[in-house]
Write a protein that holds these residues in place. Structure first.
Motif, PDB file in Angstrom:
ATOM      1  N   LEU A  35       0.817  -1.205   0.000  1.00 51.09           N
ATOM      2  CA  LEU A  35       0.000   0.000   0.000  1.00 51.09           C
ATOM      3  C   LEU A  35       0.856   1.263   0.000  1.00 51.09           C
ATOM      4  O   LEU A  35       0.367   2.351  -0.295  1.00 51.09           O
ATOM      5  CB  LEU A  35      -0.945   0.005   1.212  1.00 51.09           C
ATOM      6  N   VAL A  36       2.118   1.102   0.288  1.00 53.65           N
ATOM      7  CA  VAL A  36       3.048   2.230   0.256  1.00 53.65           C
ATOM      8  C   VAL A  36       3.122   2.822  -1.156  1.00 53.65           C
ATOM      9  O   VAL A  36       3.350   4.027  -1.322  1.00 53.65           O
ATOM     10  CB  VAL A  36       4.451   1.793   0.747  1.00 53.65           C
ATOM     11  N   TYR A  37       2.899   1.993  -2.179  1.00 50.37           N
ATOM     12  CA  TYR A  37       2.913   2.501  -3.554  1.00 50.37           C
ATOM     13  C   TYR A  37       1.689   3.376  -3.826  1.00 50.37           C
ATOM     14  O   TYR A  37       1.750   4.324  -4.610  1.00 50.37           O
ATOM     15  CB  TYR A  37       2.980   1.341  -4.543  1.00 50.37           C
ATOM     16  N   PHE A  38       0.579   3.056  -3.189  1.00 49.31           N
ATOM     17  CA  PHE A  38      -0.625   3.893  -3.286  1.00 49.31           C
ATOM     18  C   PHE A  38      -0.359   5.261  -2.671  1.00 49.31           C
ATOM     19  O   PHE A  38      -0.732   6.297  -3.238  1.00 49.31           O
ATOM     20  CB  PHE A  38      -1.783   3.186  -2.570  1.00 49.31           C
ATOM     21  N   LEU A  39       0.312   5.270  -1.532  1.00 45.34           N
ATOM     22  CA  LEU A  39       0.662   6.532  -0.884  1.00 45.34           C
ATOM     23  C   LEU A  39       1.608   7.339  -1.771  1.00 45.34           C
ATOM     24  O   LEU A  39       1.442   8.556  -1.925  1.00 45.34           O
ATOM     25  CB  LEU A  39       1.317   6.262   0.474  1.00 45.34           C
ATOM     26  N   ALA A  40       2.589   6.668  -2.353  1.00 41.28           N
ATOM     27  CA  ALA A  40       3.535   7.350  -3.232  1.00 41.28           C
ATOM     28  C   ALA A  40       2.818   7.966  -4.430  1.00 41.28           C
ATOM     29  O   ALA A  40       3.154   9.083  -4.855  1.00 41.28           O
ATOM     30  CB  ALA A  40       4.607   6.371  -3.713  1.00 41.28           C
ATOM     31  N   ALA A  41       1.812   7.267  -4.965  1.00 43.64           N
ATOM     32  CA  ALA A  41       1.059   7.782  -6.114  1.00 43.64           C
ATOM     33  C   ALA A  41       0.277   9.036  -5.740  1.00 43.64           C
ATOM     34  O   ALA A  41       0.201   9.988  -6.529  1.00 43.64           O
ATOM     35  CB  ALA A  41       0.121   6.699  -6.640  1.00 43.64           C
ATOM     36  N   ILE A  42      -0.313   9.058  -4.549  1.00 43.99           N
ATOM     37  CA  ILE A  42      -1.053  10.233  -4.086  1.00 43.99           C
ATOM     38  C   ILE A  42      -0.119  11.429  -3.920  1.00 43.99           C
ATOM     39  O   ILE A  42      -0.419  12.540  -4.374  1.00 43.99           O
ATOM     40  CB  ILE A  42      -1.769   9.932  -2.751  1.00 43.99           C
ATOM     41  N   VAL A  43       1.025  11.192  -3.288  1.00 43.03           N
ATOM     42  CA  VAL A  43       1.998  12.268  -3.077  1.00 43.03           C
ATOM     43  C   VAL A  43       2.478  12.826  -4.416  1.00 43.03           C
ATOM     44  O   VAL A  43       2.534  14.044  -4.622  1.00 43.03           O
ATOM     45  CB  VAL A  43       3.196  11.749  -2.247  1.00 43.03           C
ATOM     46  N   LEU A  44       2.792  11.926  -5.348  1.00 47.05           N
ATOM     47  CA  LEU A  44       3.267  12.362  -6.662  1.00 47.05           C
ATOM     48  C   LEU A  44       2.180  13.119  -7.418  1.00 47.05           C
ATOM     49  O   LEU A  44       2.457  14.130  -8.081  1.00 47.05           O
ATOM     50  CB  LEU A  44       3.722  11.141  -7.469  1.00 47.05           C
ATOM     51  N   ALA A  45       0.933  12.656  -7.329  1.00 47.71           N
ATOM     52  CA  ALA A  45      -0.180  13.309  -8.026  1.00 47.71           C
ATOM     53  C   ALA A  45      -0.363  14.743  -7.526  1.00 47.71           C
ATOM     54  O   ALA A  45      -0.565  15.670  -8.327  1.00 47.71           O
ATOM     55  CB  ALA A  45      -1.465  12.514  -7.827  1.00 47.71           C
ATOM     56  N   PHE A  46      -0.301  14.937  -6.228  1.00 52.04           N
ATOM     57  CA  PHE A  46      -0.416  16.289  -5.680  1.00 52.04           C
ATOM     58  C   PHE A  46       0.739  17.172  -6.153  1.00 52.04           C
ATOM     59  O   PHE A  46       0.533  18.334  -6.508  1.00 52.04           O
ATOM     60  CB  PHE A  46      -0.449  16.257  -4.146  1.00 52.04           C
ATOM     61  N   TRP A  47       1.945  16.629  -6.146  1.00 46.06           N
ATOM     62  CA  TRP A  47       3.103  17.425  -6.539  1.00 46.06           C
ATOM     63  C   TRP A  47       3.012  17.834  -8.014  1.00 46.06           C
ATOM     64  O   TRP A  47       3.341  18.972  -8.372  1.00 46.06           O
ATOM     65  CB  TRP A  47       4.382  16.638  -6.301  1.00 46.06           C
ATOM     66  N   LEU A  48       2.559  16.931  -8.858  1.00 47.35           N
ATOM     67  CA  LEU A  48       2.516  17.196 -10.299  1.00 47.35           C
ATOM     68  C   LEU A  48       1.417  18.178 -10.696  1.00 47.35           C
ATOM     69  O   LEU A  48       1.384  18.622 -11.845  1.00 47.35           O
ATOM     70  CB  LEU A  48       2.349  15.884 -11.069  1.00 47.35           C
TER      71      LEU A  48
END
Length: 204
Positions: A35-48
């Protein structure tokens, strides 16, 4: 009953559920490991999104994580324990893990640092991210790699750190200056056709 006994008993209570409800083991393994990859995707989506508010939020989450990790490592010097599967018998260990100091839980620190930071900025249904962080903590007990105290300590450290960073970092002019410096460099590499900076832009 001592705190140590309560910690062990609560671990047994949660970990033994995996023996009784074996159908829940695969999703718990997935939550604990991936699930850490899901968290990483959320963080990246906000940054982008390139929106200032979103990026300040992610910066706060990152600083919170670093700050909480430092506190966690210092706490681990004062108190330490190995993973439950290395200390107790008949543990339902569902994932591989190197034996080391498991106090506090790094996974819990990571999730609570970002999830609490995002919620502090956005409120509302984003509280569900904190529920997800709690579920990750429970899953780490379920699969046999952490005691409840490891999870609880990681969560408390992260919540306090996130609250402190949220109330300090966005008020510092240096934060915005450094972000502006980064974005100038970013625009040279990846030009943006629309202006997405500041509160005038629509939130993600």
């Amino acid at each position: 009953m001592s705190l140590l006994e309560m910690n062990t008993d609560l671990f047994r209570l949660i970990n033994n559920l995996g023996k009784e409800y074996t159908l829940l083991n695969p999703p718990m393994i997935f939550i604990a490991e991936y699930l850490v990859y899901f968290l990483a995707a959320i963080v990246l989506a906000f940054w982008l999104t390139r929106k200032e508010r979103n990026r300040i939020m992610i910066i706060c989450g990152t600083i919170t994580f670093v700050f909480a990790e430092i506190i966690g490592k210092l706490s681990g010097k004062l108190y330490s324990n190995h993973q439950p599967f290395a200390e107790l018998s008949n543990v339902n260990q569902l994932i591989e893990k190197t034996v080391d100091n498991s106090f506090p839980s790094d996974h819990t620190i990571l999730f609570f640092s970002f999830c609490v930071s995002i919620w502090l900025f956005r409120k509302g249904l984003w509280f569900l991210l904190i529920i997800i962080a709690c579920l990750v903590g429970i899953s780490r007990i379920w699969v046999g790699v952490h005691y409840p105290a490891d999870i609880f300590a990681g969560a408390i450290i992260s919540v306090i750190s996130a609250t402190f960073v949220f109330n300090v970092l966005p008020k510092l002019k240096l934060t915005y200056r450094l972000l502006d410096f980064y974005e100038r460099f970013e625009r040279l590499l990846i030009p943006s056709s629309t202006k997405t900076k500041g509160t005038k832009s629509k939130d993600l």
